[in-house]
Design a protein around this motif. Sequence first.
Motif, short mmCIF file in Angstrom:
data_model
loop_
_atom_site.label_atom_id
_atom_site.label_comp_id
_atom_site.label_asym_id
_atom_site.label_seq_id
_atom_site.Cartn_x
_atom_site.Cartn_y
_atom_site.Cartn_z
N VAL A 10 51.63 114.85 56.81
CA VAL A 10 51.34 113.46 57.22
C VAL A 10 50.07 113.33 58.07
O VAL A 10 49.76 112.23 58.52
CB VAL A 10 52.54 112.84 57.98
CG1 VAL A 10 53.79 112.83 57.10
CG2 VAL A 10 52.81 113.54 59.31
N HIS A 11 49.34 114.44 58.27
CA HIS A 11 48.15 114.35 59.13
C HIS A 11 47.03 115.25 58.60
O HIS A 11 46.95 116.43 58.92
CB HIS A 11 48.52 114.76 60.56
CG HIS A 11 47.45 114.47 61.56
ND1 HIS A 11 47.71 114.12 62.86
CD2 HIS A 11 46.10 114.49 61.45
CE1 HIS A 11 46.58 113.94 63.50
NE2 HIS A 11 45.57 114.16 62.67
N VAL A 12 46.17 114.64 57.77
CA VAL A 12 45.11 115.39 57.09
C VAL A 12 43.82 114.58 57.12
O VAL A 12 43.84 113.36 56.92
CB VAL A 12 45.53 115.65 55.62
CG1 VAL A 12 44.39 116.25 54.83
CG2 VAL A 12 46.77 116.56 55.58
N HIS A 13 42.71 115.26 57.39
CA HIS A 13 41.39 114.61 57.34
C HIS A 13 40.68 115.08 56.07
O HIS A 13 40.37 116.26 55.94
CB HIS A 13 40.57 114.99 58.57
CG HIS A 13 41.22 114.55 59.85
ND1 HIS A 13 40.98 113.32 60.43
CD2 HIS A 13 42.12 115.17 60.65
CE1 HIS A 13 41.71 113.21 61.54
NE2 HIS A 13 42.41 114.32 61.69
N LEU A 14 40.46 114.15 55.13
CA LEU A 14 39.80 114.52 53.88
C LEU A 14 38.34 114.06 53.86
O LEU A 14 37.63 114.33 52.89
CB LEU A 14 40.58 113.98 52.68
CG LEU A 14 41.98 114.62 52.50
CD1 LEU A 14 42.70 114.05 51.28
CD2 LEU A 14 41.89 116.14 52.40
N LEU A 95 49.47 102.94 60.02
CA LEU A 95 48.29 102.65 60.83
C LEU A 95 48.08 103.78 61.82
O LEU A 95 49.03 104.25 62.46
CB LEU A 95 48.48 101.34 61.60
CG LEU A 95 47.26 100.84 62.38
CD1 LEU A 95 46.15 100.35 61.43
CD2 LEU A 95 47.64 99.70 63.35
N LYS A 96 46.82 104.23 61.98
CA LYS A 96 46.50 105.26 62.97
C LYS A 96 45.81 104.60 64.15
O LYS A 96 44.85 103.86 63.98
CB LYS A 96 45.58 106.32 62.35
CG LYS A 96 45.18 107.43 63.31
CD LYS A 96 46.38 108.25 63.75
CE LYS A 96 45.98 109.35 64.72
NZ LYS A 96 45.29 110.47 64.06
N LEU A 97 46.31 104.90 65.32
CA LEU A 97 45.75 104.36 66.57
C LEU A 97 45.30 105.51 67.45
O LEU A 97 46.10 106.37 67.83
CB LEU A 97 46.84 103.53 67.28
CG LEU A 97 46.57 103.10 68.72
CD1 LEU A 97 45.33 102.23 68.83
CD2 LEU A 97 47.80 102.34 69.27
N CYS A 153 51.28 111.94 67.13
CA CYS A 153 50.60 113.01 66.40
C CYS A 153 50.42 114.23 67.30
O CYS A 153 50.33 114.12 68.53
CB CYS A 153 49.21 112.53 65.96
SG CYS A 153 49.26 111.11 64.87
N HIS A 154 50.34 115.37 66.68
CA HIS A 154 49.98 116.65 67.31
C HIS A 154 50.34 116.78 68.80
O HIS A 154 49.48 116.96 69.65
CB HIS A 154 48.50 116.99 67.09
CG HIS A 154 47.50 115.89 67.35
ND1 HIS A 154 47.54 115.08 68.46
CD2 HIS A 154 46.43 115.48 66.63
CE1 HIS A 154 46.53 114.23 68.39
NE2 HIS A 154 45.84 114.46 67.30
N VAL A 155 51.64 116.70 69.08
CA VAL A 155 52.14 116.89 70.46
C VAL A 155 51.96 118.37 70.83
O VAL A 155 52.30 119.26 70.03
CB VAL A 155 53.62 116.47 70.57
CG1 VAL A 155 54.17 116.80 71.95
CG2 VAL A 155 53.76 114.99 70.25
N THR A 225 49.62 119.38 59.65
CA THR A 225 48.54 120.33 59.94
C THR A 225 47.45 119.79 60.87
O THR A 225 46.82 120.57 61.57
CB THR A 225 47.82 120.77 58.65
OG1 THR A 225 47.23 119.62 58.05
CG2 THR A 225 48.78 121.46 57.71
N ASP A 226 47.18 118.47 60.85
CA ASP A 226 45.93 117.97 61.41
C ASP A 226 44.75 118.75 60.82
O ASP A 226 43.83 119.15 61.53
CB ASP A 226 45.93 118.03 62.95
CG ASP A 226 44.76 117.27 63.55
OD1 ASP A 226 44.04 116.59 62.79
OD2 ASP A 226 44.56 117.38 64.78
N HIS A 227 44.84 119.00 59.51
CA HIS A 227 43.75 119.66 58.77
C HIS A 227 42.45 118.91 59.06
O HIS A 227 42.28 117.77 58.61
CB HIS A 227 44.08 119.63 57.28
CG HIS A 227 43.02 120.19 56.37
ND1 HIS A 227 42.87 121.55 56.15
CD2 HIS A 227 42.06 119.58 55.62
CE1 HIS A 227 41.88 121.74 55.30
NE2 HIS A 227 41.36 120.57 54.97
ZN ZN Z 1 43.73 114.56 63.19
#
Ligand code: ZN
Length: 345
Positions: A10-14, A95-97, A153-155, A225-227
């Motif tokens: 659920v957390h990827v930067h493409l 939505l990402k904040l 995200c990413h705690v 991942t926060d890829h």
């Molecule tokens: Zn990220």
Amino acid sequence: MMRLPGMVDVHVHLRVPGGEHKEDFRTGSAAALAGGVTTVLAMPNTHPPIVSRNDWNIAQEKAFSESLCDVFMYAGASAEHLDQLPALGEKAVALKLYMDQTYGPLRVEGLKALSDIARLWPKHKMLAVHAEGTSIAVGISLAAAYNRPVHFCHVSRKEEIELIAAAKQQGLPVTCEVTPHHLFLTSADAEHLGSLVDMRPTLAEQRDVDALWDHIETTIDCVATDHAPHTLDEKNAAQNPPPGVPGLESALPLMLTAASQGRLSYERVVDLMYTNPRKIFSLPEQPDTWIEVDPDAKYVFPDHPLYTKCGWSPFSDFPMQGKIRKVVFKGRDVVRDGEVLDYYS
Ligand code: ZN
Ligand code: NCD
Ligand code: ZN
Ligand code: ZN
């Protein structure tokens, strides 16, 4: 052989649009498949960021036509584009904040904008927040005051996961994810890996890593991942190297390795990387999609040439146990022994 569902990240930067030299939909989705991930939620901190219905339409259409797995686009919260939220609320997966400073231009500050966003975004869609430290307390209060779901995200810190655990105990509608790099690396690793492992949140102390593992069966809902691919040249730059590390190809191998060591069960890995992400983000079923894993096979990562365009991993040389033998996506074999089939033809 063990058959598992295709995993969800659920957390990827493409990086589309504007950062295609780091990653694009084809390379990023190939990396996902090679890592046993068949559904990806892509972040909106692009150049320009995805903050309007028009931005989102273009990105999602491109994602559908170029990706090798399912890719759903987030929209980005922006104080200057509040008028776009109703239209985006009908379309975007979530939505990402961004409440704190990180890579990219999206950051929202001030109680007015934060409250407006929490009120205006539809309650049946997730509001995912980049919140560190006391920003998590602000995020919890928005969830409580407006009775709306908020996903953290990413705690990465002990006090953060404990505060989220307490909020959950009060019945507040909050969920959270942790990344493999915050589960498997500490700030001590930054001493030999250097600026390569600069990321947001930064790597933490052993006490924080221990706290995350203490909550892996309870408070933590997802592993994501926060890829965050950046090129080696960018990461090694003397001036302002961008924060972030790639993770799509190493996340499931790391979690399978932890399962092989009894740090958590294989069932819990599936909860964290499939069942809970699907539930929290209301994702559609993927018919005839699964992966096959050999839980006994040992190797040194990576077991294949990396598909991410950035071409590196902070987990190179990690000993792993649990090999992805095969990925079947919607009835078709798409990966065999690390190779994304027909990728270069
Ligand atoms: Zn990220
Ligand atoms: C992310 C990126 O590169 O887009 N970087 C990071 O260090 N995590 C942004 C983010 O997820 O905060
Ligand atoms: Zn605009
Ligand atoms: Zn972030």
